[in-house]
Scaffold this active site. Sequence first.
Site, short mmCIF file in Angstrom:
data_model
loop_
_atom_site.label_atom_id
_atom_site.label_comp_id
_atom_site.label_asym_id
_atom_site.label_seq_id
_atom_site.Cartn_x
_atom_site.Cartn_y
_atom_site.Cartn_z
N ALA A 66 14.86 -43.00 -65.61
CA ALA A 66 15.31 -44.36 -65.93
C ALA A 66 14.77 -45.29 -64.85
O ALA A 66 14.50 -44.86 -63.73
CB ALA A 66 16.83 -44.40 -65.96
N GLY A 111 15.69 -39.16 -66.56
CA GLY A 111 15.61 -39.52 -67.98
C GLY A 111 14.36 -39.01 -68.65
O GLY A 111 14.34 -38.78 -69.86
N GLU A 114 15.12 -35.53 -69.52
CA GLU A 114 16.09 -35.58 -70.62
C GLU A 114 15.41 -35.94 -71.94
O GLU A 114 15.75 -35.42 -73.00
CB GLU A 114 17.21 -36.58 -70.27
CG GLU A 114 18.11 -36.04 -69.16
CD GLU A 114 19.02 -37.10 -68.55
OE1 GLU A 114 18.49 -38.14 -68.12
OE2 GLU A 114 20.24 -36.89 -68.53
N GLU A 134 18.84 -37.15 -60.11
CA GLU A 134 19.90 -38.16 -60.04
C GLU A 134 20.84 -37.93 -58.86
O GLU A 134 21.38 -38.88 -58.28
CB GLU A 134 20.73 -38.19 -61.34
CG GLU A 134 20.01 -38.75 -62.54
CD GLU A 134 19.20 -37.72 -63.32
OE1 GLU A 134 18.95 -36.62 -62.79
OE2 GLU A 134 18.80 -38.04 -64.45
#
Length: 263
Positions: A66, A111, A114, A134
């Site tokens: 992200a 992300g 993911e 993260e």
Amino acid sequence: MQYTNIQIDIENQVALIRINREDKMNALNIATLKEIKAAVEEANGNEAVHAIVLSGMGSKAFAAGADISEFVAFNEEQGEDMSASGHAVMNTLEQSAKPVIAAVNGFALGGGCELAMAAHIRIASENARFGQPEINLGLVPGYGGTQRLCEIVGKGRAMNLLLTGDAIKAEDALQMGLVTQVCSSEELIPAAMKLAEKLMGKSPYALAKVIELVNEHYAPARQAYNSEITEFGACFQKPDFVEGTDAFLNKRKANFHGTQATN
Ligand code: COA
């Protein structure tokens, strides 16, 4: 939809969707995620498309997570919204009736990992790196990583990756089943296209039903997604998140003071 953060090419009935933010390591800002969702929906509605290949532009990154600069100043509610929207994108990929192949061409972190895990099949280039960093930002994964990683590689390996934040090489990802094929950077897109073309020879109805049935196996575990959204948002009001994101943006090591889970 007007696409500015991704590039879509339709070749031989395959929609090749590539994240196009090479200077930012293809980091997934909110606009990019929205475009990916729309592109997958559009491909599903296009009778001329039989399979989808998802990749990143360049040879450095699939997606480095992200976009930290975008969410650094978010509050808890905005953090939750961000996670919920990200989950919606990942669910769209996972539930796509047309097979989605992630061709991981470099860093697939946070992300990005993911996103790859929401695809039905993952292949990677030799320089690909996978991880959920993260933890180094004082965050929990927010786009399904705590759940899908366990499903794909098992609890022990998932815990190791989630708690250490370490990135692993393509060969290790292959060995643990996170990807099913590794090839050179040059061969990656051709290999993904070849795989997509192989699936084209199959019954689209049966392909869609296999995807649906496999997803049904994991449906009961999907409850935990809501907890992930809540916990991701909760991190935003903790000092460790402020420290972790500031450290990344200022290119220094984070010095966590230890926000306890009971605080
Ligand atoms: N969000 C926002 N910007 C990002 C980013 C992210 N997730 N990942 C990389 N970038 C940006 C960098 O800030 C840098 O921008 P700048 O040139 O304006 O300074 C640019 O992309 C290149 O990254 P850089 O860190 O200089 O490259 P590198 O080769 O030294 O390292 C990574 C590459 C992927 C290892 C490193 O960028 C990284 O750790 N990224 C963050 C990964 C992460 O924590 N993801 C989870 C987010 S929830």
